[in-house]
Scaffold this active site. Structure first.
Site, mmCIF file in Angstrom:
data_model
loop_
_atom_site.group_PDB
_atom_site.id
_atom_site.type_symbol
_atom_site.label_atom_id
_atom_site.label_comp_id
_atom_site.label_asym_id
_atom_site.label_seq_id
_atom_site.Cartn_x
_atom_site.Cartn_y
_atom_site.Cartn_z
ATOM 1 N N LYS A 188 -5.653 -10.812 -5.678
ATOM 2 C CA LYS A 188 -6.898 -11.103 -4.954
ATOM 3 C C LYS A 188 -8.009 -10.141 -5.372
ATOM 4 C CE LYS A 188 -6.683 -8.270 -0.921
ATOM 5 N NZ LYS A 188 -6.926 -7.921 0.401
ATOM 6 N N LYS A 229 0.817 -1.223 0.000
ATOM 7 C CA LYS A 229 0.000 0.000 0.000
ATOM 8 C C LYS A 229 0.843 1.262 0.000
ATOM 9 C CE LYS A 229 -4.556 -1.129 1.733
ATOM 10 N NZ LYS A 229 -5.557 -0.794 2.758
ATOM 11 N N LYS A 251 -11.907 -4.618 -3.101
ATOM 12 C CA LYS A 251 -12.798 -3.476 -3.303
ATOM 13 C C LYS A 251 -12.029 -2.259 -3.806
ATOM 14 C CE LYS A 251 -12.966 -3.165 1.787
ATOM 15 N NZ LYS A 251 -13.266 -4.359 2.510
HETATM 16 P P1 TYM Z 1 -10.618 -6.181 4.622
HETATM 17 O O1 TYM Z 1 -11.590 -5.101 4.876
HETATM 18 O O2 TYM Z 1 -9.637 -6.013 3.524
HETATM 19 O O3 TYM Z 1 -11.387 -7.544 4.360
HETATM 20 C C1 TYM Z 1 -12.353 -8.021 5.286
HETATM 21 C C2 TYM Z 1 -12.308 -9.541 5.348
HETATM 22 O O4 TYM Z 1 -12.524 -10.093 4.061
HETATM 23 C C3 TYM Z 1 -11.455 -10.943 3.710
HETATM 24 N N1 TYM Z 1 -11.190 -10.809 2.282
HETATM 25 C C4 TYM Z 1 -11.118 -11.838 1.439
HETATM 26 N N2 TYM Z 1 -11.256 -13.161 1.624
HETATM 27 C C5 TYM Z 1 -11.123 -13.967 0.546
HETATM 28 N N3 TYM Z 1 -10.854 -13.485 -0.693
HETATM 29 C C6 TYM Z 1 -10.704 -12.164 -0.934
HETATM 30 N N4 TYM Z 1 -10.453 -11.705 -2.146
HETATM 31 C C7 TYM Z 1 -10.831 -11.266 0.167
HETATM 32 N N5 TYM Z 1 -10.751 -9.916 0.295
HETATM 33 C C8 TYM Z 1 -10.958 -9.660 1.595
HETATM 34 C C9 TYM Z 1 -10.265 -10.450 4.542
HETATM 35 O O5 TYM Z 1 -9.290 -11.452 4.708
HETATM 36 C C10 TYM Z 1 -10.942 -10.071 5.829
HETATM 37 O O6 TYM Z 1 -11.151 -11.207 6.642
HETATM 38 N N6 TYM Z 1 -7.220 -5.590 8.268
HETATM 39 C C11 TYM Z 1 -8.534 -6.142 7.948
HETATM 40 C C12 TYM Z 1 -9.645 -5.593 8.808
HETATM 41 C C13 TYM Z 1 -9.419 -5.730 10.281
HETATM 42 C C14 TYM Z 1 -9.541 -6.922 11.031
HETATM 43 C C15 TYM Z 1 -9.289 -6.541 12.391
HETATM 44 C C16 TYM Z 1 -9.801 -8.251 10.715
HETATM 45 C C17 TYM Z 1 -9.125 -4.710 11.133
HETATM 46 N N7 TYM Z 1 -9.070 -5.204 12.419
HETATM 47 C C18 TYM Z 1 -9.299 -7.474 13.417
HETATM 48 C C19 TYM Z 1 -9.807 -9.192 11.750
HETATM 49 C C20 TYM Z 1 -9.571 -8.795 13.086
HETATM 50 C C21 TYM Z 1 -8.853 -5.813 6.497
HETATM 51 O O7 TYM Z 1 -8.324 -4.904 5.921
HETATM 52 O O8 TYM Z 1 -9.837 -6.573 5.976
#
Ligand code: TYM
Length: 341
Positions: free
Chosen positions: A202, A119, A205
């Site tokens: 992957k 990023k 969004k």
């Molecule tokens: P984020 O917002 O990018 O994604 C949210 C969740 O969706 C999963 N995910 C996917 N799984 C499979 N294939 C994909 N293409 C895909 N894109 C996203 C992510 O693995 C995630 O589980 N840092 C985290 C948010 C966060 C968080 C936390 C998660 C902040 N604090 C504490 C768990 C516990 C994030 O950016 O997820």
């Protein structure tokens, strides 16, 4: 050293930095609902708006995206009477514990995170300090609830390892057994749903191409068009899943189909072996639209009453504060800070 027994508790979060995708749904949301319905865990789900602002967010769009994500959670089956659903910034314990963890975590740990490298790109000088410290806030999210299990997609694995490192170092530095060593829960066929335009990236969004992803808000025609145009190779579908090893785009569509139908990848392969894309893609689109349509409809219905969504998030935040405030107060105490309360 045997640690204290921690009550099983699930925590997970999603950034409201755009609409939710099929990757979020299959890799995270669908599994959150399963964990909620398996009554052995208390569940805490968070829309991590403080994480979202580590890169620029338009204020009006952020509020709307947060409501959309909340509606998406509920439409997918998260019941705010059963699970705690809230947005991170309403619970000050997250930011406070993140600061305490900023003083436990090491610069070197943060610098090794692949998300930071991806990023911040070539311009690290101009990236926000928050983006660098992102994983300490994530550890705070989880550990402020003494969460024991964290369901996530594959891309979050490294951050969860760092959460374990922070908990271990804190416990060691202060000679306590205070924070649990959290278990990541990364399972099922869709822990890494890939872009429909490039099987090595992957689904995200934040991808500039909308054709690369299925959004939770897409209608059946859009879903069909995106799957029809999804990149594939010219070969028909083989007999076994193992034969897809060097065919990332084909494997991705099979994984999506397996996750949507709840069938094993082996069963799917025996059903579809020999089919060409002209036959398989429309079928996949139909299954995806059938699964997503009720969720999209319910999400849009809920979005018709934003006041009610805000009320639910407020109520969830109050419940979240009840759990996290005493844990953060105890953390301060362990670190030697005086409190008058
Ligand atoms: P984020 O917002 O990018 O994604 C949210 C969740 O969706 C999963 N995910 C996917 N799984 C499979 N294939 C994909 N293409 C895909 N894109 C996203 C992510 O693995 C995630 O589980 N840092 C985290 C948010 C966060 C968080 C936390 C998660 C902040 N604090 C504490 C768990 C516990 C994030 O950016 O997820």
């Amino acid at each position: 050293m045997t640690g204290p027994a921690f009550t099983p508790r699930v925590f997970s979060g999603i950034q409201p930095s755009g609409g939710l995708t099929l990757g979020n749904y299959l890799g995270a949301l669908k599994r959150f609902v399963e964990m909620q319905n398996d009554a052995s865990h208390e569940c805490v789900f968070c829309l991590v708006d403080l994480h979202a602002i580590t890169v620029w967010q338009d204020p009006k769009a952020l509020a709307q995206q947060t409501r959309e994500a909340a509606a998406g959670f509920m439409a997918a089956g998260i019941d705010p009477a059963q699970s705690i659903l809230f947005n991170q910034s309403q619970v000050a314990a997250h930011a406070e514990l993140a600061w305490l963890f900023n003083c436990v975590a090491r610069m070197g740990w943060m610098g090794r995170m692949t998300q930071w490298k991806d990023k911040s790109g070539k311009n690290t000088e101009n990236a926000s300090l928050g983006l660098f410290a992102y994983p300490a806030l994530m550890a705070a999210d989880i550990l402020a609830y003494h969460a024991t299990h964290v369901p996530v997609g594959e891309d979050q694995k490294q951050h969860l390892e760092l959460t374990r490192d922070i908990a271990t170092k804190f416990n060691h530095d202060f000679g306590v057994d205070f924070f649990p060593i959290t278990e990541p829960v990364i399972d099922g066929p869709a822990t890494r749903v890939m872009s429909l335009r490039d099987g090595t990236k992957k689904m995200s969004k934040s991808d500039p191409s909308d054709m690369s992803r299925i959004n939770l808000s897409d209608d059946a025609d859009t879903i069909a068009q995106k799957f029809r145009k999804a990149r594939t190779d010219p070969e028909p579908l083989p007999e076994t899943y193992g034969d897809l090893k060097d065919r990332p785009e084909a494997r991705n569509l099979i994984d999506i189909y397996a996750a949507l139908t709840g069938k094993s990848t082996d069963t799917v392969m025996s059903d579809v072996a020999g089919q060409g894309w002209g036959q398989f893609k429309p079928h996949l689109a139909e299954v995806a639209a059938e699964t997503m349509a009720p969720i999209t409809d319910e999400m849009n219905r809920l979005l018709g009453d934003p006041g009610e969504i805000d009320r639910i998030l407020g109520e969830g935040s109050a419940k979240a504060r009840e759990i996290s405030e005493p844990i953060v107060a105890r953390t301060r105490d362990i670190m030697g800070m005086i409190s008058s309360g």
